[in-house]
Design a protein around this motif. Structure first.
Motif, PDB file in Angstrom:
ATOM      1  N   PHE A  70       0.954  -1.597  -0.302  1.00 15.66           N
ATOM      2  CA  PHE A  70       0.061   0.292   0.024  1.00 15.66           C
ATOM      3  C   PHE A  70       0.848   1.385  -0.017  1.00 15.66           C
ATOM      4  O   PHE A  70       0.505   2.009  -0.614  1.00 15.66           O
ATOM      5  N   GLU A  71       2.491   1.354   0.380  1.00 14.24           N
ATOM      6  CA  GLU A  71       2.884   2.537   0.700  1.00 14.24           C
ATOM      7  C   GLU A  71       3.599   2.302  -0.653  1.00 14.24           C
ATOM      8  O   GLU A  71       3.356   3.817  -1.507  1.00 14.24           O
ATOM      9  N   GLN A  72       4.144   1.582  -1.117  1.00 12.98           N
ATOM     10  CA  GLN A  72       4.555   1.914  -2.583  1.00 12.98           C
ATOM     11  C   GLN A  72       3.371   2.189  -4.005  1.00 12.98           C
ATOM     12  O   GLN A  72       3.817   3.198  -4.445  1.00 12.98           O
TER      13      GLN A  72
ATOM     14  N   GLY B 234      10.863   6.944  15.830  1.00 12.56           N
ATOM     15  CA  GLY B 234       9.977   6.018  15.391  1.00 12.56           C
ATOM     16  C   GLY B 234      10.067   5.806  13.602  1.00 12.56           C
ATOM     17  O   GLY B 234      10.241   7.193  13.056  1.00 12.56           O
ATOM     18  N   GLU B 235      10.488   4.938  12.813  1.00 14.97           N
ATOM     19  CA  GLU B 235       9.532   4.752  11.491  1.00 14.97           C
ATOM     20  C   GLU B 235       8.872   5.884  10.821  1.00 14.97           C
ATOM     21  O   GLU B 235       7.360   5.812  11.820  1.00 14.97           O
ATOM     22  N   VAL B 236       8.809   7.147  10.136  1.00 14.01           N
ATOM     23  CA  VAL B 236       8.028   7.228   9.385  1.00 14.01           C
ATOM     24  C   VAL B 236       7.383   7.346   8.050  1.00 14.01           C
ATOM     25  O   VAL B 236       8.358   7.004   7.115  1.00 14.01           O
ATOM     26  N   ASP B 237       6.363   6.743   7.965  1.00 13.59           N
ATOM     27  CA  ASP B 237       6.423   6.054   6.418  1.00 13.59           C
ATOM     28  C   ASP B 237       6.244   7.191   5.157  1.00 13.59           C
ATOM     29  O   ASP B 237       6.505   6.878   4.338  1.00 13.59           O
ATOM     30  N   CYS B 238       5.797   8.603   5.148  1.00 12.37           N
ATOM     31  CA  CYS B 238       5.413   9.462   4.638  1.00 12.37           C
ATOM     32  C   CYS B 238       5.697  11.133   4.754  1.00 12.37           C
ATOM     33  O   CYS B 238       5.444  11.235   6.305  1.00 12.37           O
TER      34      CYS B 238
ATOM     35  N   ILE C 231       2.715  12.022   7.603  1.00 11.23           N
ATOM     36  CA  ILE C 231       1.831  10.562   7.237  1.00 11.23           C
ATOM     37  C   ILE C 231       1.757   9.544   7.607  1.00 11.23           C
ATOM     38  O   ILE C 231       2.570   8.520   6.727  1.00 11.23           O
ATOM     39  N   GLU C 232       1.251   9.273   8.125  1.00 12.54           N
ATOM     40  CA  GLU C 232       1.134   6.950   8.692  1.00 12.54           C
ATOM     41  C   GLU C 232      -0.081   6.674   7.773  1.00 12.54           C
ATOM     42  O   GLU C 232      -0.726   6.910   7.637  1.00 12.54           O
ATOM     43  N   LEU C 233       0.631   5.742   7.183  1.00 16.76           N
ATOM     44  CA  LEU C 233      -0.225   4.856   6.054  1.00 16.76           C
ATOM     45  C   LEU C 233      -0.600   3.668   7.206  1.00 16.76           C
ATOM     46  O   LEU C 233       0.138   2.573   7.260  1.00 16.76           O
TER      47      LEU C 233
END
Ligand code: A3P
Ligand code: MG
Ligand code: MG
Length: 377
Positions: A187-189, A229-233, A248-250
Motif C-alpha cells: 500500500f505504501e508503494q 519511530g519509523e515514518v511512512d511519508c 502521514i502514517e499509512l
C-alpha cells in the motif's frame, strides 16, 4: 529520589529486598486526568538503506501522492517476484538510535554545570514502538512483552527482548499471514514517491530494509523522553507545517461491512493507530480498506485528534487517558527499579496479559554485552 510507583502491589522493597516488585495494568487504576504530554519536537532523523545501513540524514523520506481515482490497488502484486524482506531474526536493539545520538551529541543539551557534560538531558531513550506497547498494555489481551533497561549516566535505555511466545508465533506463521504482512508495505508503494515531484512506482522492487525514522523529544509528566519511530511519508506541499506535523502514517485494514466489524475496528485497530501516531505527534493516518483478496476498495483519512471523538459512543472502549497514565506510571516504576547506574547491569521487566508487570529484583540482572561498546570514550 526515584518516584514511588502509585499502583505498586505486592510486598514493598523495604520489607524484603529480594522480593519481586510489580505494577498493575488494570484499566480502572489509570482513569484520572490526562497527564502532561508536551508537543513532541523533532530533533533529527535518520535513514536505513536497502542493506539496512545507517545514514544520519533523511535520504529515505517519501512523499504522499493522493490517488486520483478510486484506488483498486492490488496489494498481492509483486509478493512472489519483487519483494526483498528484511531479516527480522537480526535483532538491532537500540543500535540505530545510539548511532544517531553519537552523531548528534551537540543537539542534546548537557545538564547544568554540576553534572558531567557527557550526561544527556534525558530520562529515557527508546523506540516509539516500545512506548506504543506500553500505551496499549491496559487493553491488550493477547501479546505480552519483555523490556530490558539499563541506567547509564542518569539516562535509562529501554530495549525490547523477544518473548518465547513471540518467537514461536514468528516461526509458525501461515503462508497467508506471511503474505498479508506484505500488503501494508505494498500500500505504501502505491501511495508514495521518492521525490517531491515524483510518482509512485508500484512496478518496482519492494525492499522492507529501507526506512526513514524521526527522532523526537518530549515530556510525559516528569519523564523527559527521546525516542525514534519509523515514518511512512510526508505531505509534499512546501507550505505544509514543519515535522512531525507534516508526517502521514499509512495503514491498511479489512473493509468494514457490518456493525460488529465497525465496533471491532474502533475498539482494537484505532487504539493501535492512535497510540503509534499520537506519541511522535504525527497528525493523520491515511487508511486503505481492502477486501479479502487484498484489493484496496476505499481510502479514508483519520486525523489523530478526532479518533477519541470517533470512539466516544462505543461501549466498553479504550481511553487515551488510561494509556498515557499507565505509560507514565510504568516509567516511574522503571526509575524506581533500575537504580544502579552501570552499563553492565540490565534490568528485565516482563508482562503477560491479565498479570502485573514484574521485575524480579535478582536473577535477571544480567551483564550487558550489547550496547556498551558504542559508549566507550
Ligand atoms: P499496515 O500498517 O497496513 O498493517 P506501519 O503501519 O507501522 O508503518 O507498518 C507497515 C506494515 O508493516 C504494516 O502495514 C504491516 O503490513 C507490516 N507490519 C508492521 N508491524 C507488523 C507486525 N507486528 N506484524 C505484522 N505485520 C506488521
Ligand atoms: Mg511504517
Ligand atoms: Mg504504516
Amino acid at each position: 529520589r526515584p518516584n514511588r510507583p502509585q499502583n505498586q502491589s505486592g510486598p514493598s522493597r523495604g520489607q524484603n529486598p529480594h522480593s519481586s516488585l510489580s505494577l498493575s495494568t488494570r484499566r480502572e487504576l489509570y482513569e484520572r486526568d490526562f497527564p502532561v504530554y508536551k508537543q513532541p519536537v523533532e530533533v533529527g532523523c535518520f535513514s536505513l538503506d536497502s542493506e539496512r545501513r545507517f545514514f544520519n540524514d533523511g535520504r529515505q523520506m517519501r512523499y504522499y501522492v493522493e490517488p486520483d481515482r478510486s484506488p483498486n490497488f492490488d496489494l498481492r502484486d509483486g509478493y512472489k517476484d519483487r519483494f526483498i524482506k528484511r531479516d527480522d531474526s537480526v535483532k538491532e536493539k537500540l543500535d540505530h538510535m545510539l548511532r544517531w545520538i553519537l552523531a548528534n551529541r551537540s543537539k542534546l543539551s548537557a545538564r547544568g554545570t554540576t553534572a558531567s557534560s557527557c550526561d544527556l538531558d534525558i530520562d529515557f531513550v527508546t523506540w516509539r514502538g516500545h512506548l506504543t506497547k506500553l500505551l496499549t498494555a491496559p487493553y491488550e489481551t493477547r501479546e505480552g512483552w519483555q523490556l530490558a533497561v539499563t541506567r547509564f549516566r542518569g539516562t535509562l535505555y529501554i530495549s525490547e527482548v523477544e518473548t518465547e511466545a513471540a518467537r514461536r508465533d514468528q516461526e509458525n506463521r501461515t503462508e497467508r499471514h506471511e503474505e498479508m504482512m506484505y500488503w501494508g508495505y505494498k500500500f505504501e508503494q502505491y501511495t508514495c514517491a521518492d521525490t517531491v515531484h515524483g510518482r509512485p512506482d508500484p512496478g518496482g522492487v519492494l525492499n522492507t530494509n529501507e526506512a526513514f525514522c524521526t527522532v523526537v523529544q518530549t515530556r510525559l509528566a516528569d519523564h523527559r523522553l527521546l525516542f525514534s519511530g519509523e515514518v511512512d511519508c510526508r505531505d509534499k506541499d512546501p507550505n505544509a507545517p514543519a515535522a512531525p506535523a507534516c508526517y502521514i502514517e499509512l495503514k491498511t485494514s479489512a473493509e468494514i461491512c457490518t456493525p460488529k466489524q465497525r465496533s471491532n475496528f474502533h475498539r482494537f485497530k484505532l487504539l493501535k493507530w492512535w497510540a503509534q501516531s499520537f506519541l511522535p505527534g504525527v497528525p493523520r493516518v491515511v487508511a486503505g480498506f481492502r477486501d479479502e483478496e487484498g484489493v484496496v476498495v476505499a481510502l479514508e483519512i483519520f486525523p489523530i485528534s478526532k479518533i477519541s471523538h470517533l470512539i466516544k459512543n462505543e461501549p466498553n472502549c479504550w481511553k487515551p487517558t488510561v494509556c498515557m497514565n499507565f505509560c507514565s506510571d510504568f516509567l516511574s516504576f522503571v526509575k524506581h527499579i533500575a537504580t544502579e547506574d552501570n552499563p553492565s547491569v540490565v534490568y528485565l521487566l516482563s508482562w503477560e496479559p491479565r498479570r502485573d508487570v514484574t521485575s524480579p529484583s535478582t536473577g535477571t540482572r544480567r551483564t550487558a554485552s550489547c550496547h556498551t561498546g558504542l559508549w566507550r570514550r
